[in-house]
Design a protein around this motif. Structure first.
Motif, PDB file in Angstrom:
ATOM      1  N   PHE A  36       0.785  -1.135  -0.201  1.00 65.64           N
ATOM      2  CA  PHE A  36       0.176   0.009  -0.023  1.00 65.64           C
ATOM      3  C   PHE A  36       0.889   1.129  -0.006  1.00 65.64           C
ATOM      4  CE2 PHE A  36       1.225  -0.386   4.457  1.00 65.64           C
ATOM      5  CZ  PHE A  36       0.895   0.929   4.817  1.00 65.64           C
ATOM      6  N   ASP A  61      -4.023  -6.682   7.737  1.00 63.88           N
ATOM      7  CA  ASP A  61      -4.154  -5.863   8.836  1.00 63.88           C
ATOM      8  C   ASP A  61      -3.627  -6.506  10.348  1.00 63.88           C
ATOM      9  OD1 ASP A  61      -6.636  -6.901  10.522  1.00 63.88           O
ATOM     10  OD2 ASP A  61      -6.717  -7.641   8.516  1.00 63.88           O
ATOM     11  N   TRP A  94      -1.643   2.643   8.869  1.00 61.36           N
ATOM     12  CA  TRP A  94      -2.434   2.304   7.644  1.00 61.36           C
ATOM     13  C   TRP A  94      -3.100   3.042   6.779  1.00 61.36           C
ATOM     14  CZ3 TRP A  94      -1.344  -2.438   6.562  1.00 61.36           C
ATOM     15  CH2 TRP A  94      -1.054  -3.686   7.716  1.00 61.36           C
ATOM     16  N   GLN A  95      -3.325   4.424   7.152  1.00 60.86           N
ATOM     17  CA  GLN A  95      -3.960   5.389   6.476  1.00 60.86           C
ATOM     18  C   GLN A  95      -2.837   6.098   5.702  1.00 60.86           C
ATOM     19  OE1 GLN A  95      -7.588   7.100   6.198  1.00 60.86           O
ATOM     20  NE2 GLN A  95      -7.378   4.839   6.312  1.00 60.86           N
ATOM     21  N   CYS A 403      -8.799   0.525   4.853  1.00 60.04           N
ATOM     22  CA  CYS A 403      -8.319   0.880   3.614  1.00 60.04           C
ATOM     23  C   CYS A 403      -8.882   1.358   2.939  1.00 60.04           C
ATOM     24  CB  CYS A 403      -7.689  -0.641   2.960  1.00 60.04           C
ATOM     25  SG  CYS A 403      -6.689  -0.369   1.609  1.00 60.04           S
ATOM     26  N   ASP A 419      -5.005   2.211  -3.405  1.00 58.55           N
ATOM     27  CA  ASP A 419      -5.022   1.013  -2.343  1.00 58.55           C
ATOM     28  C   ASP A 419      -6.197   0.520  -2.221  1.00 58.55           C
ATOM     29  OD1 ASP A 419      -2.309   1.973  -1.977  1.00 58.55           O
ATOM     30  OD2 ASP A 419      -3.021   2.973   0.050  1.00 58.55           O
ATOM     31  N   VAL A 421      -8.820  -3.476  -0.755  1.00 61.57           N
ATOM     32  CA  VAL A 421      -8.729  -4.766  -0.269  1.00 61.57           C
ATOM     33  C   VAL A 421      -9.858  -5.597  -0.782  1.00 61.57           C
ATOM     34  CG1 VAL A 421      -7.591  -4.306   2.070  1.00 61.57           C
ATOM     35  CG2 VAL A 421     -10.197  -3.986   1.670  1.00 61.57           C
ATOM     36  N   ARG A 426      -4.161  -6.502   0.810  1.00 62.04           N
ATOM     37  CA  ARG A 426      -4.063  -5.189   0.609  1.00 62.04           C
ATOM     38  C   ARG A 426      -3.201  -4.838  -0.355  1.00 62.04           C
ATOM     39  NH1 ARG A 426      -4.715  -0.830   4.928  1.00 62.04           N
ATOM     40  NH2 ARG A 426      -5.322  -2.732   6.160  1.00 62.04           N
TER      41      ARG A 426
END
Length: 440
Positions: A36, A61, A94-95, A403, A419, A421, A426
């Motif tokens: 990602f 994740d 993750w962001q 995501c 990005d 899922v 991911r």
């Protein structure tokens, strides 16, 4: 590689319409590892279009801990889209990933990203950034983690990601033993300017400054922070969101202001403020009942601002009693224009084509019934929205590990990268939009 139906546009449709026109999609990378990029505010492609930045992780994740590692690297489009790792980092989420980005104002191929340094004497103990020269395989360290770098690569703007982990966990970094209590509006912390050549830093606006700037009563007992810091193409003007709340656990209690300033903190200008009553602060309110995306769909939300050019800002937010995509002129008593009034009716991650601001790229959050997100292009001239892709997002992913598509342009406006899922992993995907945008 995954492909959808060919995208062909023979003529422009009538204005005020949504056209479903799926474009070719291909996946970057293969194997068991996940990839990602992160946020929507910068291009993953280098100037040549050959290299695409990304983060590689072992899982789709996981809870973010100080030990969780990501590989930093790039895909080589001319070498079977092979991923080349250049370093590792544990300063990411993750962001936004590790705020990985090209230093376009520097010669050659240099990238910058956040790291954990182990230096507990640093302004933000244990956190910093690194510049990696891909051509020489050399690394330079910096004393602060960056939020955004100026297009001329002379300076970066920096904040405390430990503070963000307290106020807005999805965009912060965890730390060992934390999170620790934070002062509400300290005078000694805020937005710092980092000289990328010398490593020198300076506090240009503090949280106490922000609380004093056009103060409203709701700020008094609230904790303050900033996010969505962006620098215009001329590197001469900065925008950011000033946020405050008395209840960090409930994002619907966040209050917002859109502010611009000069890179040294002078010339601060308030473009809009969404201060409003907060019945959610009542003791009986159950913040656990708030849905994952309720905050993003709030009628008071100001979010995802980005520069259209050196003097105009696009943002999702309320103005004059209604919430829309709004285009602000960055000047005293500047104009505010609604964009796509009847077509752009949801919050999204918007940006303009780097070669033609006729084309606005954005997305939606997952539909509450189908859990699908729409990727689209909006024609600013003809008032037509082209829905170019639809992608499923598992409802099992919550705020911290979700995501979002976070669509990003390539440098010539012919493709975008997201990005996603939707394949239970991911991944990064490239969508060809050249037959809509007409770029060559």
């Amino acid at each position: 590689m995954i492909a959808s139906s060919t995208c062909i546009v023979n003529r422009l449709p009538e204005s005020g319409r949504i056209v479903n026109l799926k474009c070719p999609v291909r996946r970057l990378g293969s194997g068991e590892r996940h990839h990602f990029f992160g946020y929507y505010n910068k291009s993953a492609w280098d100037r040549t279009g050959r290299y695409v930045l990304g983060n590689q992780v072992a899982m789709m994740d996981a809870p973010l801990t100080p030990q969780l590692m990501a590989r930093v690297g790039y895909f080589d489009i001319e070498d079977r889209e092979t991923f080349h790792a250049i370093d590792t980092t544990t300063a990411w989420n993750w962001q936004m990933g590790c705020q990985l980005q090209w230093l376009d104002g520097e010669p050659g191929r240099k990238v910058i990203y956040n790291t954990r340094t182990g230096d507990l004497s640093a302004r933000y103990p244990g956190f910093g950034a690194a510049i990696f020269d891909i051509d020489t395989a050399t690394k330079t360290t910096l004393p602060m983690p960056v939020y955004v770098c100026a297009p001329n690569s002379r300076y970066a703007l920096c904040v405390d990601y430990r503070r963000l982990y307290v106020t807005h966990e999805t965009i912060g970094y965890s730390e060992r033993g934390g999170p620790f209590p934070m002062q509400l509006a300290p005078a000694e912390d805020g937005i710092h300017r980092l000289d990328l050549a010398t490593g020198e830093t300076a506090l240009i606006v503090s949280y106490d400054d922000l609380r004093s700037f056009h103060n409203v009563p709701s700020m008094q007992n609230a904790i303050h922070w900033v996010s969505h810091i962006e620098i215009n193409a001329a590197s001469s003007r900065v925008l950011f969101l000033h946020r405050w709340t008395e209840r960090t656990a409930d994002e619907t209690c966040f209050l917002h202001r859109l502010i611009t300033m000069n890179p040294d903190g002078s010339g601060m200008r308030l473009l809009d403020c969404s201060d409003h009553p907060l019945p959610q602060l009542a003791e009986h309110f159950d913040s656990s009942a708030v849905g994952t995306f309720d905050y993003e769909k709030s009628e008071y939300q100001i979010s995802h601002p980005l520069w259209q050019d050196d003097s105009h800002v696009i943002v999702w937010g309320p103005h004059a009693g209604s919430i829309h995509y709004h285009l602000y002129e960055d000047s005293d008593n500047g104009s505010v224009e609604v964009i796509g009034r009847d077509l752009l009716t949801e919050n999204g991650h918007m940006s303009f084509s780097p070669v033609d601001t006729r084309w606005l790229l954005s997305d939606t959050y997952p539909d509450s019934r189908t859990n699908t997100r729409i990727l689209f292009l909006y024609d600013m001239h003809e008032d037509v929205r082209y829905d170019i892709g639809e992608f499923y997002a598992s409802p099992d992913l919550k705020k911290e590990n979700r995501c979002d598509l976070h669509p990003r342009w390539n440098r010539n406006g012919r493709a975008v990268c997201i990005d996603s899922v939707h394949e239970d992993a991911r991944r990064m995907y490239v969508i060809d939009v050249a037959q809509i945008t007409g770029t060559r």
